[in-house]
Write a protein that holds these residues in place. Structure first.
Motif, short mmCIF file in Angstrom:
data_model
loop_
_atom_site.label_atom_id
_atom_site.label_comp_id
_atom_site.label_asym_id
_atom_site.label_seq_id
_atom_site.Cartn_x
_atom_site.Cartn_y
_atom_site.Cartn_z
N ASP A 30 0.66 -1.14 0.20
CA ASP A 30 -0.01 0.11 0.09
C ASP A 30 0.80 1.27 -0.15
O ASP A 30 0.40 2.37 -0.12
CB ASP A 30 -0.97 0.13 1.27
CG ASP A 30 -0.10 -0.24 2.54
OD1 ASP A 30 1.10 0.04 2.48
OD2 ASP A 30 -0.81 -0.37 3.63
N ARG A 31 2.33 1.01 0.10
CA ARG A 31 3.02 2.48 -0.04
C ARG A 31 4.41 1.99 -0.47
O ARG A 31 4.73 0.91 0.00
CB ARG A 31 3.14 3.07 1.46
CG ARG A 31 3.86 2.29 2.57
CD ARG A 31 3.83 3.22 3.85
NE ARG A 31 4.56 2.65 4.80
CZ ARG A 31 4.13 1.64 5.74
NH1 ARG A 31 2.76 1.28 5.59
NH2 ARG A 31 4.66 1.08 6.73
N THR A 32 5.16 2.93 -1.11
CA THR A 32 6.42 2.62 -1.41
C THR A 32 7.37 2.71 -0.43
O THR A 32 7.64 3.69 0.20
CB THR A 32 6.90 3.58 -2.68
OG1 THR A 32 6.04 3.47 -3.91
CG2 THR A 32 8.46 3.48 -2.85
N GLU A 33 8.07 1.50 -0.28
CA GLU A 33 9.44 1.55 0.58
C GLU A 33 10.67 1.01 0.09
O GLU A 33 10.55 0.13 -0.74
CB GLU A 33 8.90 0.45 1.88
CG GLU A 33 7.69 0.66 2.70
CD GLU A 33 7.40 -0.04 3.65
OE1 GLU A 33 6.70 0.44 4.88
OE2 GLU A 33 7.51 -1.41 3.63
N ILE A 34 11.75 1.75 0.31
CA ILE A 34 12.97 1.38 0.00
C ILE A 34 13.85 0.57 1.14
O ILE A 34 13.93 1.36 2.24
CB ILE A 34 13.81 2.73 -0.67
CG1 ILE A 34 12.83 3.53 -1.44
CG2 ILE A 34 15.03 2.22 -1.29
CD1 ILE A 34 12.35 2.63 -2.71
N TYR A 35 14.52 -0.33 0.68
CA TYR A 35 15.27 -1.03 1.67
C TYR A 35 16.77 -1.27 1.25
O TYR A 35 16.96 -1.38 0.08
CB TYR A 35 14.70 -2.45 1.79
CG TYR A 35 13.75 -2.39 2.87
CD1 TYR A 35 13.48 -2.67 4.25
CD2 TYR A 35 12.13 -2.33 2.32
CE1 TYR A 35 12.24 -2.67 5.02
CE2 TYR A 35 11.00 -2.40 3.05
CZ TYR A 35 11.15 -2.58 4.36
OH TYR A 35 10.04 -2.51 5.20
N VAL A 79 13.38 7.18 -9.20
CA VAL A 79 13.24 6.35 -10.22
C VAL A 79 11.85 5.70 -10.32
O VAL A 79 11.21 5.57 -11.37
CB VAL A 79 14.28 5.18 -10.41
CG1 VAL A 79 14.03 4.05 -11.10
CG2 VAL A 79 15.52 5.83 -10.44
N VAL A 80 11.40 5.06 -9.08
CA VAL A 80 10.11 4.66 -8.87
C VAL A 80 8.85 5.57 -9.25
O VAL A 80 7.99 5.22 -10.27
CB VAL A 80 9.71 4.09 -7.76
CG1 VAL A 80 8.16 3.59 -7.21
CG2 VAL A 80 10.68 3.27 -6.81
N GLU A 81 9.12 6.90 -8.93
CA GLU A 81 8.16 8.04 -9.40
C GLU A 81 8.11 8.40 -10.73
O GLU A 81 6.96 8.78 -11.22
CB GLU A 81 8.38 9.09 -8.31
CG GLU A 81 7.97 9.03 -6.82
CD GLU A 81 8.49 10.13 -5.76
OE1 GLU A 81 9.24 10.78 -6.52
OE2 GLU A 81 8.21 9.94 -4.99
N SER A 82 9.20 8.11 -11.46
CA SER A 82 9.23 8.55 -12.70
C SER A 82 8.83 7.32 -13.90
O SER A 82 8.25 7.50 -14.78
CB SER A 82 10.82 8.61 -13.29
OG SER A 82 11.52 9.58 -12.37
N ILE A 83 8.60 6.06 -13.19
CA ILE A 83 7.99 5.09 -14.01
C ILE A 83 6.33 4.64 -13.68
O ILE A 83 5.74 4.37 -14.50
CB ILE A 83 8.94 3.80 -13.64
CG1 ILE A 83 10.33 3.98 -14.22
CG2 ILE A 83 8.46 2.26 -14.26
CD1 ILE A 83 11.56 3.06 -13.98
N THR A 84 6.27 4.74 -12.14
CA THR A 84 5.02 4.23 -11.96
C THR A 84 4.33 5.04 -11.06
O THR A 84 4.91 5.48 -10.02
CB THR A 84 4.87 2.91 -11.78
OG1 THR A 84 3.66 2.38 -11.34
CG2 THR A 84 5.80 2.38 -10.71
N GLU A 85 2.90 5.02 -10.80
CA GLU A 85 2.39 5.82 -9.77
C GLU A 85 2.00 4.57 -8.62
O GLU A 85 1.48 4.87 -7.40
CB GLU A 85 0.96 6.17 -10.10
CG GLU A 85 1.15 7.63 -10.76
CD GLU A 85 -0.12 8.16 -11.31
OE1 GLU A 85 -1.23 7.70 -11.05
OE2 GLU A 85 -0.02 9.25 -11.84
N LEU A 86 2.10 3.37 -8.83
CA LEU A 86 1.97 2.22 -7.87
C LEU A 86 3.02 2.21 -6.88
O LEU A 86 4.05 2.53 -7.03
CB LEU A 86 1.95 0.90 -8.78
CG LEU A 86 0.97 0.75 -9.76
CD1 LEU A 86 1.22 -0.80 -10.50
CD2 LEU A 86 -0.53 0.81 -9.50
#
Length: 300
Positions: free
Chosen positions: A59-64, A78-85
């Motif tokens: 339900d939310r983007t997390e970076i490990y 990078v994530v925000e540039s590629i997808t809204e998921l």
């Protein structure tokens, strides 16, 4: 793509290699696609393994990074540039982080390629490489690593900018060993924000590129890198001590840019064994041994 289309977790894992810059020149520009660096470096067989997971249960983007949650701004961009998921990004690094090995660029590339594969986006490598470069530049975590990592080997970055714009060349090589000693962390942004240091870097970087162009060999690359580290005044204190200690036993060593680490390619000298160099490096810090990687990113 909507969450409802996910019947289960979609996942992909990608390896992106490390990159050590021997010397460089900074090229600023308002357009992050055109901002970057010129110079020369070496791509290693160590790097970062990045796994991306997406699905209805996330339900939310997390970076490990290495099993610890981090802000991971470059990978998040990078994530925000590629997808809204929302996605889960898990990177495992077998290279030192924050020490001049291009870990941030490797993580950005791994995130981009893994997202593309997991979400079946059908982006090309050129587009994914550019996305990773722009994320690095926007977050101040690097300037030229992504371009080097996208090519492998010993790439010469002749013009700045994203991989699709930068003109590159190569010093041909086999998978030679690279020995490194890590002395500590050195944030890239702390150097790039110093105007006097930037001026020194650009003057020394221009001279190093000129000398390498005249004789594009691995040995000359190491000589140019060592001269650049000293002339630019980036190599201070312990770094210079390591470089001098290596020189005393017949090895050419230089600073990993931009980081508090020293590297050498032992086989380019007349000394037949790297064991003596490793012994000397071990007196200063943790020693890592890699090989030059002639390939690039791969899905694993």
């Amino acid at each position: 793509m909507q969450f409802e289309s996910f019947t289960d977790i979609r996942t992909a894992r990608v390896f992106a290699p490390a990159h050590i810059t021997g010397f460089f020149q900074i090229h600023d520009h308002e357009d992050p696609m055109k901002k970057g660096s010129t110079g020369c470096g070496v791509v290693l067989d160590g790097g970062v393994y990045t796994t991306v997971k997406a699905g209805k249960d996330i339900d939310r983007t997390e970076i490990y990074l290495n099993a610890e949650i981090v802000s991971g701004e470059t990978s998040r961009t990078v994530v925000e540039s590629i997808t809204e998921l929302p996605v889960k990004v898990e990177s495992i690094s077998d290279i030192p982080v924050g020490c001049g090995f291009g870990a941030s660029g490797a993580g950005a590339l791994g995130t981009a390629y893994a997202l593309n594969h997991a979400l079946s986006l059908e982006y090309t490598s050129v587009r994914l490489n550019d996305i990773a470069h722009v994320a690095e530049v926007k977050n101040g975590s690097g300037l030229g690593d992504v371009t080097g990592q996208a090519h492998g080997g010993i790439p010469i970055r002749k013009t700045p900018g994203a991989p699709s714009l930068a003109e590159t060349d190569q010093i041909p090589t086999r998978e030679k060993e690279v020995c490194c000693v890590v002395l500590g962390e050195l944030p890239t942004s702390s150097v790039l924000s110093n105007p006097e240091m930037v001026e020194n870097i650009n003057i020394s970087g221009e001279e190093a590129m000129k000398k390498l162009t005249e004789k594009p060999t691995i040995k000359n690359f190491m000589n140019c890198s060592r001269d650049f580290a000293i002339d630019s005044e980036l190599a201070t204190g312990k770094v210079r001590d390591v470089i001098e200690a290596a020189d005393e036993i017949g090895f050419i060593a230089s600073q990993a840019m931009l980081g508090n680490a020293v590297f050498s390619i032992p086989s380019i000298t007349s000394v037949t064994s790297a064991s003596e160099l490793v012994d000397v490096f071990s007196e200063f810090g943790e020693v890592h041994r890699f090989r030059i990687r002639t390939g690039s990113i791969r899905i694993v």
